[in-house]
Design a protein around this motif. Structure first.
Motif, mmCIF file in Angstrom:
data_model
loop_
_atom_site.group_PDB
_atom_site.id
_atom_site.type_symbol
_atom_site.label_atom_id
_atom_site.label_comp_id
_atom_site.label_asym_id
_atom_site.label_seq_id
_atom_site.Cartn_x
_atom_site.Cartn_y
_atom_site.Cartn_z
ATOM 1 N N ILE A 74 43.935 46.592 43.216
ATOM 2 C CA ILE A 74 43.543 46.744 41.814
ATOM 3 C C ILE A 74 43.018 45.427 41.249
ATOM 4 C CG2 ILE A 74 44.518 47.009 39.493
ATOM 5 C CD1 ILE A 74 43.954 49.638 40.611
ATOM 6 N N HIS A 75 43.689 44.326 41.585
ATOM 7 C CA HIS A 75 43.284 43.018 41.067
ATOM 8 C C HIS A 75 41.875 42.653 41.534
ATOM 9 C CE1 HIS A 75 43.472 38.808 39.895
ATOM 10 N NE2 HIS A 75 43.117 38.485 41.134
ATOM 11 N N LEU A 76 41.607 42.815 42.828
ATOM 12 C CA LEU A 76 40.282 42.484 43.349
ATOM 13 C C LEU A 76 39.216 43.387 42.736
ATOM 14 C CD1 LEU A 76 41.135 41.854 47.111
ATOM 15 C CD2 LEU A 76 40.719 40.161 45.317
ATOM 16 N N ALA A 77 39.564 44.650 42.522
ATOM 17 C CA ALA A 77 38.612 45.559 41.876
ATOM 18 C C ALA A 77 38.329 45.117 40.447
ATOM 19 C CB ALA A 77 39.155 46.990 41.902
ATOM 20 N N ASN A 78 39.357 44.678 39.733
ATOM 21 C CA ASN A 78 39.164 44.219 38.354
ATOM 22 C C ASN A 78 38.322 42.948 38.288
ATOM 23 O OD1 ASN A 78 40.594 46.313 37.203
ATOM 24 N ND2 ASN A 78 42.517 45.192 37.088
ATOM 25 N N VAL A 79 38.544 42.029 39.235
ATOM 26 C CA VAL A 79 37.751 40.801 39.270
ATOM 27 C C VAL A 79 36.275 41.130 39.501
ATOM 28 C CG1 VAL A 79 37.314 38.677 40.567
ATOM 29 C CG2 VAL A 79 39.658 39.318 39.978
ATOM 30 N N TRP A 80 36.023 42.050 40.412
ATOM 31 C CA TRP A 80 34.629 42.431 40.689
ATOM 32 C C TRP A 80 34.004 43.171 39.512
ATOM 33 C CZ3 TRP A 80 32.090 47.174 41.266
ATOM 34 C CH2 TRP A 80 30.787 47.096 41.764
ATOM 35 N N LEU A 81 34.755 44.110 38.936
ATOM 36 C CA LEU A 81 34.222 44.898 37.814
ATOM 37 C C LEU A 81 33.972 44.029 36.590
ATOM 38 C CD1 LEU A 81 36.416 48.122 38.094
ATOM 39 C CD2 LEU A 81 33.936 47.972 38.436
ATOM 40 N N ALA A 82 34.813 43.023 36.364
ATOM 41 C CA ALA A 82 34.651 42.169 35.186
ATOM 42 C C ALA A 82 33.304 41.466 35.194
ATOM 43 C CB ALA A 82 35.784 41.140 35.124
ATOM 44 N N GLY A 83 32.800 41.146 36.372
ATOM 45 C CA GLY A 83 31.501 40.489 36.463
ATOM 46 C C GLY A 83 30.326 41.423 36.333
ATOM 47 N N GLN A 84 30.582 42.735 36.350
ATOM 48 C CA GLN A 84 29.494 43.703 36.246
ATOM 49 C C GLN A 84 29.166 44.068 34.799
ATOM 50 O OE1 GLN A 84 28.077 44.272 39.266
ATOM 51 N NE2 GLN A 84 29.738 42.870 39.880
ATOM 52 N N TYR A 85 30.094 43.786 33.886
ATOM 53 C CA TYR A 85 29.861 44.094 32.481
ATOM 54 C C TYR A 85 29.054 42.966 31.833
ATOM 55 C CZ TYR A 85 33.493 47.680 32.956
ATOM 56 O OH TYR A 85 34.226 48.766 33.353
ATOM 57 N N MET A 86 28.409 43.308 30.745
ATOM 58 C CA MET A 86 27.684 42.304 29.965
ATOM 59 C C MET A 86 28.671 41.522 29.098
ATOM 60 S SD MET A 86 24.487 42.506 30.754
ATOM 61 C CE MET A 86 23.764 41.611 29.386
ATOM 62 N N GLY A 87 28.541 40.195 29.070
ATOM 63 C CA GLY A 87 29.381 39.400 28.199
ATOM 64 C C GLY A 87 30.473 38.676 28.962
ATOM 65 N N ASP A 88 31.523 38.328 28.245
ATOM 66 C CA ASP A 88 32.610 37.510 28.759
ATOM 67 C C ASP A 88 33.435 38.279 29.796
ATOM 68 O OD1 ASP A 88 34.668 35.746 29.120
ATOM 69 O OD2 ASP A 88 35.671 36.253 27.248
ATOM 70 N N PRO A 89 33.488 37.838 31.056
ATOM 71 C CA PRO A 89 34.256 38.566 32.067
ATOM 72 C C PRO A 89 35.771 38.491 31.845
ATOM 73 C CG PRO A 89 33.425 36.521 32.988
ATOM 74 C CD PRO A 89 32.802 36.661 31.625
ATOM 75 N N THR A 91 37.506 38.728 29.023
ATOM 76 C CA THR A 91 37.982 39.796 28.135
ATOM 77 C C THR A 91 37.905 41.150 28.829
ATOM 78 O OG1 THR A 91 35.764 39.898 27.158
ATOM 79 C CG2 THR A 91 37.404 38.584 26.021
ATOM 80 N N TRP A 92 36.857 41.364 29.631
ATOM 81 C CA TRP A 92 36.756 42.636 30.356
ATOM 82 C C TRP A 92 37.879 42.758 31.380
ATOM 83 C CZ3 TRP A 92 34.493 46.218 28.051
ATOM 84 C CH2 TRP A 92 33.270 46.070 27.408
ATOM 85 N N TYR A 93 38.196 41.664 32.033
ATOM 86 C CA TYR A 93 39.299 41.696 32.998
ATOM 87 C C TYR A 93 40.614 42.026 32.293
ATOM 88 C CZ TYR A 93 42.831 40.257 36.336
ATOM 89 O OH TYR A 93 43.931 40.247 37.164
ATOM 90 N N LEU A 94 40.862 41.393 31.139
ATOM 91 C CA LEU A 94 42.116 41.621 30.425
ATOM 92 C C LEU A 94 42.226 43.067 29.955
ATOM 93 C CD1 LEU A 94 44.705 40.417 29.321
ATOM 94 C CD2 LEU A 94 43.466 39.785 27.243
ATOM 95 N N ILE A 95 41.129 43.630 29.466
ATOM 96 C CA ILE A 95 41.158 45.030 29.024
ATOM 97 C C ILE A 95 41.492 45.944 30.194
ATOM 98 C CG2 ILE A 95 39.741 46.925 28.142
ATOM 99 C CD1 ILE A 95 38.241 44.828 26.460
ATOM 100 N N ASN A 96 40.822 45.725 31.335
ATOM 101 C CA ASN A 96 41.111 46.532 32.523
ATOM 102 C C ASN A 96 42.564 46.387 32.953
ATOM 103 O OD1 ASN A 96 38.771 47.963 34.144
ATOM 104 N ND2 ASN A 96 37.848 46.202 33.131
ATOM 105 N N PHE A 97 43.061 45.160 32.929
ATOM 106 C CA PHE A 97 44.434 44.906 33.364
ATOM 107 C C PHE A 97 45.452 45.614 32.463
ATOM 108 C CE2 PHE A 97 48.270 42.349 32.739
ATOM 109 C CZ PHE A 97 48.811 42.402 34.018
ATOM 110 N N LEU A 98 45.259 45.540 31.156
ATOM 111 C CA LEU A 98 46.196 46.186 30.231
ATOM 112 C C LEU A 98 46.163 47.696 30.358
ATOM 113 C CD1 LEU A 98 45.698 43.942 27.055
ATOM 114 C CD2 LEU A 98 47.576 43.894 28.698
ATOM 115 N N LEU A 99 44.981 48.258 30.611
ATOM 116 C CA LEU A 99 44.898 49.702 30.827
ATOM 117 C C LEU A 99 45.577 50.102 32.136
ATOM 118 C CD1 LEU A 99 41.258 50.475 29.617
ATOM 119 C CD2 LEU A 99 43.401 51.125 28.490
#
Length: 274
Positions: A74-89, A91-99
């Motif tokens: 899950i962690h590696l998937a979140n790290v990869w996904l965070a870089g695919q979104y536009m903007g600050d990775p 915050t995207w990582y933290l949102i994914n992690f909390l969900l």
């Protein structure tokens, strides 16, 4: 150029971490440190178990290694996904992690209980989480590992689809907005917040995964029943003493109730001694 040289400007002011912040040297250091702290929490949990019910090191490893592999995936998937979104990775990582730690925990609990239900109905002992046979079988552990990682994949797909909703852009701009230093933001996202959340999540999930014998559950239940009866008798004796001071004639009625309480406590005490 590293994350200290490249920073993304937030539209509302302030600086945030760059695209490579999660995978540079400082980012990997925080991730390894978090993994070590989480592993230490699971060791501490084993020593907090009652000595009579404490798992052997092999069973403990079988239980916790499933969590370790699932969390790493899950962690590696979140790290990869965070870089695919536009903007600050970050915050995207933290949102994914909390969900993952909230909605994901519910999906994991449902999946584990469903596997245990199938194990009882179909006789598939290998998929009964926490049961590895006597002696413990590595094949049962491997089957449960595959199932658990599969549950984590379902969690990640579900949350990724949920993240496609438009309102997350507003959440992204709000979360961590008071933090202007990219290093501090990365430390919050990769270490501080995940440490406390993971400590709670790993503790709860380990309770789902570990085997609880029927004998230990029965003894614990009998102990609770005996304790409740003892408290009832103590309160009753107190009431009895007060009643005697007010009305001596009530002693006859109260003595009959004493015999009833003593007769009720006898079967439970015999059952606990057995």
């Amino acid at each position: 150029m590293n994350s200290t040289q490249i920073m993304l400007k937030n539209p509302q002011g302030g600086f945030h971490c760059s695209k490579d912040s999660l995978t540079d040297v400082f980012g990997w250091f925080l991730q390894v440190l978090l993994a070590c702290l989480a592993f230490t929490c699971l060791i501490a949990k084993r020593f907090c178990e009652p000595r009579a019910e404490r798992r052997s090191w092999l069973i403990w490893f079988y239980d916790t290694s499933k969590q370790g592999m699932g969390a790493m995936a899950i962690h590696l998937a979140n790290v990869w996904l965070a870089g695919q979104y536009m903007g600050d990775p970050c915050t995207w990582y933290l949102i994914n992690f909390l969900l993952d730690s909230s909605m994901g925990l519910l999906i994991i609990f449902t999946g584990i209980r469903f596997c245990q239900y199938l194990s009882r109905k179909k006789g598939w002992d290998a998929i009964n989480f926490g049961e590895y046979g006597k002696p413990p079988s590595a094949n049962a552990w491997l089957a449960q590992c595959c199932l658990y990682v599969g549950l984590m994949a379902i969690v990640k797909v579900s949350i990724t689809l949920f993240m496609q909703l438009d309102f997350w852009d507003g959440v992204k701009n709000f979360i961590l907005s008071p933090i202007n230093n990219p290093k501090i933001e990365l430390a919050f996202v990769m270490l501080i917040i995940p440490f406390f959340v993971n400590m709670l999540m790993f503790w709860v999930t380990d309770n789902f995964l570990m085997h609880k014998s029927r004998t230990s559950r029965r003894l614990r239940r009998d102990s609770v029943e005996d304790s409740l009866l003892t408290r009832t008798k103590v309160k009753y004796r107190t009431i009895k003493k007060k009643a005697r001071r007010r009305d001596p004639e009530s002693d006859i009625l109260l003595s009959g109730d004493d015999e009833l309480l003593d007769s009720e406590s006898t079967p439970i005490n015999r059952h606990v001694m057995a």
